[in-house]
Design a protein around this motif. Structure first.
Motif, PDB file in Angstrom:
ATOM      1  N   TYR A   1      46.880  82.326  34.584  1.00 40.54           N
ATOM      2  CA  TYR A   1      46.903  81.423  35.730  1.00 40.54           C
ATOM      3  C   TYR A   1      47.898  80.281  35.556  1.00 40.54           C
ATOM      4  O   TYR A   1      47.843  79.293  36.283  1.00 40.54           O
ATOM      5  N   GLU A   2      48.818  80.437  34.612  1.00 41.48           N
ATOM      6  CA  GLU A   2      49.843  79.431  34.396  1.00 41.48           C
ATOM      7  C   GLU A   2      51.055  79.703  35.274  1.00 41.48           C
ATOM      8  O   GLU A   2      51.254  80.834  35.731  1.00 41.48           O
ATOM      9  N   PRO A   3      51.896  78.683  35.516  1.00 40.42           N
ATOM     10  CA  PRO A   3      53.147  78.924  36.248  1.00 40.42           C
ATOM     11  C   PRO A   3      53.982  79.969  35.524  1.00 40.42           C
ATOM     12  O   PRO A   3      53.977  80.054  34.291  1.00 40.42           O
ATOM     13  N   SER A   4      54.707  80.785  36.290  1.00 38.43           N
ATOM     14  CA  SER A   4      55.491  81.858  35.666  1.00 38.43           C
ATOM     15  C   SER A   4      56.582  81.309  34.764  1.00 38.43           C
ATOM     16  O   SER A   4      56.953  81.924  33.775  1.00 38.43           O
ATOM     17  N   ASN A   5      57.118  80.137  35.115  1.00 41.94           N
ATOM     18  CA  ASN A   5      58.115  79.500  34.251  1.00 41.94           C
ATOM     19  C   ASN A   5      57.836  78.006  34.262  1.00 41.94           C
ATOM     20  O   ASN A   5      58.265  77.281  35.154  1.00 41.94           O
TER      21      ASN A   5
ATOM     22  N   GLU B   1      54.672  75.279  25.628  1.00 45.80           N
ATOM     23  CA  GLU B   1      54.836  74.871  27.018  1.00 45.80           C
ATOM     24  C   GLU B   1      53.513  74.369  27.595  1.00 45.80           C
ATOM     25  O   GLU B   1      53.460  73.358  28.283  1.00 45.80           O
ATOM     26  N   VAL B   2      52.440  75.106  27.338  1.00 45.69           N
ATOM     27  CA  VAL B   2      51.106  74.691  27.750  1.00 45.69           C
ATOM     28  C   VAL B   2      50.285  74.529  26.481  1.00 45.69           C
ATOM     29  O   VAL B   2      50.158  75.463  25.692  1.00 45.69           O
TER      30      VAL B   2
ATOM     31  N   ARG C   1      39.534  70.192  33.538  1.00 47.80           N
ATOM     32  CA  ARG C   1      38.851  71.061  34.500  1.00 47.80           C
ATOM     33  C   ARG C   1      39.585  71.126  35.834  1.00 47.80           C
ATOM     34  O   ARG C   1      39.300  71.993  36.671  1.00 47.80           O
ATOM     35  N   TYR C   2      40.540  70.215  36.065  1.00 49.75           N
ATOM     36  CA  TYR C   2      41.299  70.213  37.304  1.00 49.75           C
ATOM     37  C   TYR C   2      42.604  71.010  37.210  1.00 49.75           C
ATOM     38  O   TYR C   2      43.292  71.176  38.222  1.00 49.75           O
ATOM     39  N   GLN C   3      42.961  71.466  36.012  1.00 48.08           N
ATOM     40  CA  GLN C   3      44.174  72.263  35.882  1.00 48.08           C
ATOM     41  C   GLN C   3      43.968  73.623  36.548  1.00 48.08           C
ATOM     42  O   GLN C   3      42.911  74.245  36.413  1.00 48.08           O
ATOM     43  N   PRO C   4      44.992  74.131  37.243  1.00 50.72           N
ATOM     44  CA  PRO C   4      44.828  75.406  37.950  1.00 50.72           C
ATOM     45  C   PRO C   4      44.511  76.573  37.029  1.00 50.72           C
ATOM     46  O   PRO C   4      43.815  77.507  37.443  1.00 50.72           O
TER      47      PRO C   4
ATOM     48  N   GLY D   1      54.921  67.572  42.625  1.00 51.94           N
ATOM     49  CA  GLY D   1      55.497  68.882  42.880  1.00 51.94           C
ATOM     50  C   GLY D   1      54.744  70.006  42.206  1.00 51.94           C
ATOM     51  O   GLY D   1      53.535  70.125  42.287  1.00 51.94           O
ATOM     52  N   PRO D   2      55.413  70.847  41.473  1.00 51.06           N
ATOM     53  CA  PRO D   2      54.726  71.912  40.738  1.00 51.06           C
ATOM     54  C   PRO D   2      54.428  71.527  39.300  1.00 51.06           C
ATOM     55  O   PRO D   2      54.273  72.387  38.446  1.00 51.06           O
ATOM     56  N   THR D   3      54.435  70.250  39.001  1.00 53.49           N
ATOM     57  CA  THR D   3      54.260  69.838  37.612  1.00 53.49           C
ATOM     58  C   THR D   3      52.791  69.885  37.220  1.00 53.49           C
ATOM     59  O   THR D   3      51.996  69.026  37.556  1.00 53.49           O
TER      60      THR D   3
END
Length: 369
Positions: free
Chosen positions: A276-280, A257-258, A136-139, A306-308
């Motif tokens: 809503y996932e990172p673009s890469n 990846e996810v 629930r904390y994942q963006p 970081g962005p992990t």
């Protein structure tokens, strides 16, 4: 020691934290805590010497080979329980004896019966229990929830969720045996459903309210003592949403990846966590890794989050727990939430067993005369 819920900290006080278990997930929690300005990691315990060494190298002053000794020897406000599931109950009970609040890795327990005993002990001692339901904390999950609550797609008659992980033997070719407890249903509490399903049940009830299990199937793609695949049909009476859930631990050479997919089928459109996932994803993680290597050369503190994507969620979950403890409040994801996910696991397991028994029973042929 008085329970931390009996008082509030002032802005200058730091939360003293102990790490019970410094294996894979324990190391994640350790690194999370080390980045927090208002938390001191004072000690860590692990039966494995290499794990204790890892904690010491990360900056933990004192390490123990036994978590009970740590709890008895240190003056702690809270402890992270990152031990195998069969040790959770004992660790919580020993923490309760020492007035230490606990943040417990999921699953909270191996059964609702065990969870009830743990929560009763915690309540009697006045300690707080938080559970590490990080999904629930994942963006991406938070993005889905915000869009849904804003009514972007109106009523949602159907939703689907999939969560995958590496198989219990690791990615092929398997070269090392997994820890014995991982494939022991008594020690772990079960297989994929309790390992991965509890995360999904938590997120789905966070979105749709109380769930009702309608049907379930469990499967073994490998010859192991626990299920490594589970499919569950759920119903959310409050919102009138039907949900299909699948979780599995597969021997894939490469995971996606996810590894979690959530999709809401609304009457005016769809919402997916993909939006809503990172673009890469891998490029973001690689950038953080390069930055951390550079920081070791310059002596700067590594930005391990970081962005992990996933590590950010673990960091946020632990920070939320620590923040609640500092405010003298109940954790936002507490023991009752952890118990509820186990209740859904047990109901799904029971329905799957009933279906298996019905299929195994010989059927009498109907004869027309």
């Amino acid at each position: 020691m008085l329970s931390t819920r009996s008082r509030r900290w002032d802005d200058t006080e730091r939360l003293s934290l102990g790490m019970l278990g410094v294996g894979n997930i324990g190391t994640v929690h350790l690194k999370s805590a080390l980045t927090m300005d208002d938390v001191d990691v004072v000690a860590a315990a692990d039966a494995v010497a290499a794990n204790r060494d890892r904690a010491a190298e990360a900056g933990v002053d004192r390490t123990y080979d036994d978590y009970a000794t740590l709890l008895e020897s240190e003056s702690l406000d809270a402890a992270v329980v990152a031990l195998p599931p069969f040790l959770h109950a004992d660790a919580v009970e020993r923490a309760a004896e020492n007035g230490v609040d606990v943040f417990v890795e999921k699953p909270l327990a191996r059964s609702t019966e065990e969870a009830d005993r743990m929560l009763e002990v915690a309540d009697d001692a006045g300690i707080a229990v938080g559970v590490d339901h990080t999904l629930r904390y994942q963006p991406d999950m938070q993005g889905v929830r915000t869009a849904y609550e804003e009514g972007r797609v109106g009523h949602v008659p159907h939703a689907s969720m999939t969560r995958l992980n590496d198989g219990p033997l690791g990615r092929p070719p398997a070269t090392e045996e997994p820890p014995a407890w991982l494939l022991d249903p008594d020690a772990a509490g079960g297989g994929a459903l309790i390992e991965l399903g509890v995360h999904c049940f938590d997120v789905l009830e966070w979105l749709f309210g109380d769930l009702r299990v309608e049907a379930a199937t469990l499967d073994r793609t490998l010859e192991i003592p626990v299920e490594d695949a589970a499919t569950v049909l759920l119903r959310a009476p409050e919102t009138g949403t039907s949900i299909t859930l699948h979780c599995g631990s597969y021997q894939w050479e490469e995971l996606p990846e996810v590894n979690t997919r959530l999709r809401l089928e609304g009457v005016t459109g769809t919402i997916s966590n993909r939006e809503y996932e990172p673009s890469n994803f891998y490029a973001s993680a690689a950038a953080a890794a390069v930055s951390n290597v550079a920081s070791r050369v310059t002596g700067d503190e590594p930005d391990v989050y970081g962005p992990t994507f996933y590590l950010q969620a673990h960091h946020a979950a632990l920070a939320d727990f620590c923040g609640a403890i500092r405010e003298g409040e109940s954790p936002p994801v507490d023991g009752a939430v952890g118990r509820r996910t186990l209740e859904l696991v047990e109901h799904a397991t029971e329905l799957a067993a009933e279906d298996d028994r019905e299929l195994a029973e010989p059927q009498e042929a109907e004869v027309s005369t």
